[in-house]
Motif scaffolding. Sequence first.
Motif, mmCIF file in Angstrom:
data_model
loop_
_atom_site.group_PDB
_atom_site.id
_atom_site.type_symbol
_atom_site.label_atom_id
_atom_site.label_comp_id
_atom_site.label_asym_id
_atom_site.label_seq_id
_atom_site.Cartn_x
_atom_site.Cartn_y
_atom_site.Cartn_z
ATOM 1 N N LEU A 124 -5.368 -3.806 2.550
ATOM 2 C CA LEU A 124 -6.041 -2.677 3.189
ATOM 3 C C LEU A 124 -7.074 -3.163 4.199
ATOM 4 N N LEU A 175 0.856 -1.186 0.000
ATOM 5 C CA LEU A 175 0.000 0.000 0.000
ATOM 6 C C LEU A 175 0.888 1.230 0.000
ATOM 7 N N GLY A 214 -1.256 -0.979 -5.198
ATOM 8 C CA GLY A 214 -1.193 -0.377 -3.870
ATOM 9 C C GLY A 214 -1.487 1.096 -3.812
#
Length: 238
Positions: free
Chosen positions: A75, A49, A229
């Motif tokens: 996430l 991410l 990401g």
Amino acid sequence: MAYIKSRGLSIEFPLNDVSNRSLKREAFSLVTGGKVGSSPRHKVTIKALDNISFDLKPGDRLGLLGHNGSGKSTLLKALAGVYAPTSGSLESRGQITSLLDITLGMDMDATGFENIILRGLMLGHTPQKMKELTPEIAEFSELGEYLRLPARIYSSGMLVRLGFAISTAVPSDIVLMDEWLAVGDADFQKKANDKLKEMTERAAILVIASHMPSIIENICNRTICLEKGIIVSDSFFE
């Protein structure tokens, strides 16, 4: 009031074996969709991410879109507290129910009744609370006398039914889902769908990842699309 606040959230995973670094960069960029780089100490990492920022408030129903490896599951796990930010911040308030792994925390040598307590503890509930909920969970699972037997003799379907019954027994402020769950045979699936709808409607905030646009369109009022990401689009709709 329940909320989620993400500010510049980034999560990196180290790769312990740094031999053939160029090959690993290429492989991970193709397979995971993430970004592979090196730290000043030449430790190879993959950035799952990268600089994720958003706010969620009561009434928000967020759908996460993206190809496999785009960062959706990472996430969700960060929101569930499984992964800590490498940089940036992630803050939330409210009781969270994660339906990412509904059998997490179960002991295969423990009975079904014992696993109700164990799984409940994993979800942050007290033993007393889970004892109070046990009759309701037992009835919903439809496992009957099997609840007195070790979980290792359960079929995979029976285990999932028990995990689902436990995970959805307590109303939550924030519900996290990785795809809409399909549990059990046709009769049980209808009951499970009704339970999921009730739970998600009562929750203040819902975050769900799915490869099925129809589910997102029917449930959500906001979508975030991830790619490697990174947030590539953030859309609101009625």
